[in-house]
Design an enzyme around this catalytic site. Structure first.
Site, PDB file in Angstrom:
ATOM      1  N   TRP A  10       0.812  -1.224   0.000  1.00 26.43           N
ATOM      2  CA  TRP A  10       0.000   0.000   0.000  1.00 26.43           C
ATOM      3  C   TRP A  10       0.843   1.270   0.000  1.00 26.43           C
ATOM      4  CZ3 TRP A  10      -4.440  -1.021   4.126  1.00 26.43           C
ATOM      5  CH2 TRP A  10      -5.263  -2.055   3.648  1.00 26.43           C
ATOM      6  N   LYS A  11       2.125   1.129   0.328  1.00 26.70           N
ATOM      7  CA  LYS A  11       3.011   2.298   0.474  1.00 26.70           C
ATOM      8  C   LYS A  11       2.366   3.308   1.441  1.00 26.70           C
ATOM      9  CE  LYS A  11       4.929   1.253  -3.971  1.00 26.70           C
ATOM     10  NZ  LYS A  11       5.659   1.671  -5.153  1.00 26.70           N
ATOM     11  N   HIS A  96      12.879  -2.548  -0.153  1.00 30.59           N
ATOM     12  CA  HIS A  96      12.182  -1.970  -1.302  1.00 30.59           C
ATOM     13  C   HIS A  96      13.058  -0.862  -1.893  1.00 30.59           C
ATOM     14  CE1 HIS A  96       9.277   0.184  -3.729  1.00 30.59           C
ATOM     15  NE2 HIS A  96       8.541  -0.904  -3.701  1.00 30.59           N
ATOM     16  N   GLY A 174       5.743   1.928 -10.477  1.00 32.68           N
ATOM     17  CA  GLY A 174       4.899   3.124 -10.502  1.00 32.68           C
ATOM     18  C   GLY A 174       4.978   3.897 -11.808  1.00 32.68           C
ATOM     19  N   SER A 213       4.509  -2.247 -11.790  1.00 32.74           N
ATOM     20  CA  SER A 213       3.392  -1.992 -12.701  1.00 32.74           C
ATOM     21  C   SER A 213       2.634  -3.258 -13.113  1.00 32.74           C
ATOM     22  CB  SER A 213       3.861  -1.205 -13.933  1.00 32.74           C
ATOM     23  OG  SER A 213       4.361   0.060 -13.537  1.00 32.74           O
ATOM     24  N   GLY A 234       1.893  -2.637  -6.197  1.00 32.70           N
ATOM     25  CA  GLY A 234       1.768  -1.322  -5.571  1.00 32.70           C
ATOM     26  C   GLY A 234       0.428  -0.700  -5.914  1.00 32.70           C
ATOM     27  N   GLY A 235       0.434   0.221  -6.877  1.00 35.06           N
ATOM     28  CA  GLY A 235      -0.763   0.995  -7.229  1.00 35.06           C
ATOM     29  C   GLY A 235      -2.042   0.172  -7.351  1.00 35.06           C
TER      30      GLY A 235
HETATM   31  P1  PGA Z   1       3.684  -0.586  -8.634  1.00 38.18           P
HETATM   32  O1  PGA Z   1       4.628  -0.767  -7.342  1.00 38.18           O
HETATM   33  O2  PGA Z   1       2.881  -1.844  -8.766  1.00 38.18           O
HETATM   34  O3  PGA Z   1       2.840   0.625  -8.316  1.00 38.18           O
HETATM   35  O4  PGA Z   1       4.597  -0.364  -9.798  1.00 38.18           O
HETATM   36  C1  PGA Z   1       5.234  -1.991  -7.042  1.00 38.18           C
HETATM   37  C2  PGA Z   1       6.078  -1.862  -5.800  1.00 38.18           C
HETATM   38  O5  PGA Z   1       6.682  -0.815  -5.579  1.00 38.18           O
HETATM   39  O6  PGA Z   1       6.160  -2.806  -4.980  1.00 38.18           O
END
Ligand code: PGA
Length: 252
Positions: A10-11, A96, A174, A213, A234-235
């Site tokens: 989720w960051k 990370h 990202g 991504s 992530g996103g």
């Molecule tokens: P992302 O991030 O899917 O938004 O590219 C992946 C991550 O940083 O673990």
């Protein structure tokens, strides 16, 4: 057979209200996890208690995104492995690229965090990956070797039996630029072969996730590759429908 895992990162996103709605949608939409398939979300520290309350007794595990390398003591602002265990965490992301690049974590510090996680019986999700500049300079494999070597030197190759590796090319995080399934497979295979040269059995059971991504429309083709055992998302993990679709793309 290797375990498959899809973990959401989720960051620094979300709040109590949004997380509640997201978790509710995940609980109702998530595919049944098979014998060797796991799902997880890695939440910011302050929300771990509420994530625990929501996910307890479901098929979704949870974890954190960072950890202190120290077990306890005068380390203002840090969070220890035992604290994460107190909140029922199964996993913790270590190394990370955002931690390495924005917060100056060296491979040595990352290795110490990995060791701290394992001392408390948390499963570290160890992230490795190259920048675009490093890929363009043809040093991707050296970079990943160096990142893995720090961990293996400190904790031994056998420690990987209780860990997960996530290959995350920095240029794909990202950015919407996913590695092609073949690009990802090549590095996953490189990682597995490197480990196999030290311990065949560890390499065979090691889960290696791809991150960068991953979306609902590209997850299946990535997860079909022989050395890709799931994803770190992530996103797309912030959108229930997308995360459920990505989890459903894993074949157990
Ligand atoms: P992302 O991030 O899917 O938004 O590219 C992946 C991550 O940083 O673990």
């Amino acid at each position: 057979m290797r375990n498959k895992l899809v973990a959401g990162n989720w960051k620094m996103h979300g709040n109590l209200k949004e997380n509640g709605a997201l978790l509710e949608a995940l609980i109702s939409g998530m595919p049944k996890s098979g014998n060797n398939t796991r799902y997880a979300v890695c939440a910011p520290f302050p929300y771990l208690a509420s994530v625990q309350a929501a996910l307890r007794n479901t098929c979704i595990n949870w974890g954190a995104q960072n950890i202190s390398q120290y077990d306890k003591g005068a380390y203002t602002g840090e969070v220890s492995a035992d604290m994460l265990i107190d909140f029922g965490c199964t996993y913790v992301i270590v190394g990370h690229s955002e931690r390495r690049m924005l917060f100056g974590e060296s491979s040595q510090v990352v290795a110490e965090k990995y060791a701290a996680a394992q001392r408390a019986e948390l499963i570290p999700i160890l992230c490795v990956g190259e920048t675009l500049e490093q890929r363009d300079s043809d040093i991707t494999e050296q970079v990943i070797d160096e990142q893995l070597k720090a961990v293996i030197t400190l904790t031994g190759v056998e420690s990987l039996k209780k860990a997960v590796i996530a290959y995350e090319p920095v240029w794909a995080i990202g950015t919407g630029k996913t590695a092609t399934p073949q690009q990802a497979q090549d590095i996953h295979q490189f990682i597995r072969k490197g480990i196999a040269s030290q311990n065949q059995e560890v390499a065979e059971c090691l889960s290696i996730l791809y991150g960068g991504s991953v979306k609902a429309n590209n997850a299946a083709e990535l997860f079909e590759m022989p050395d890709i055992d799931g994803g770190l998302i992530g996103g797309a993990s912030l959108i229930a429908e997308d995360f459920v679709a990505i989890c459903s793309a894993i074949k157990s």
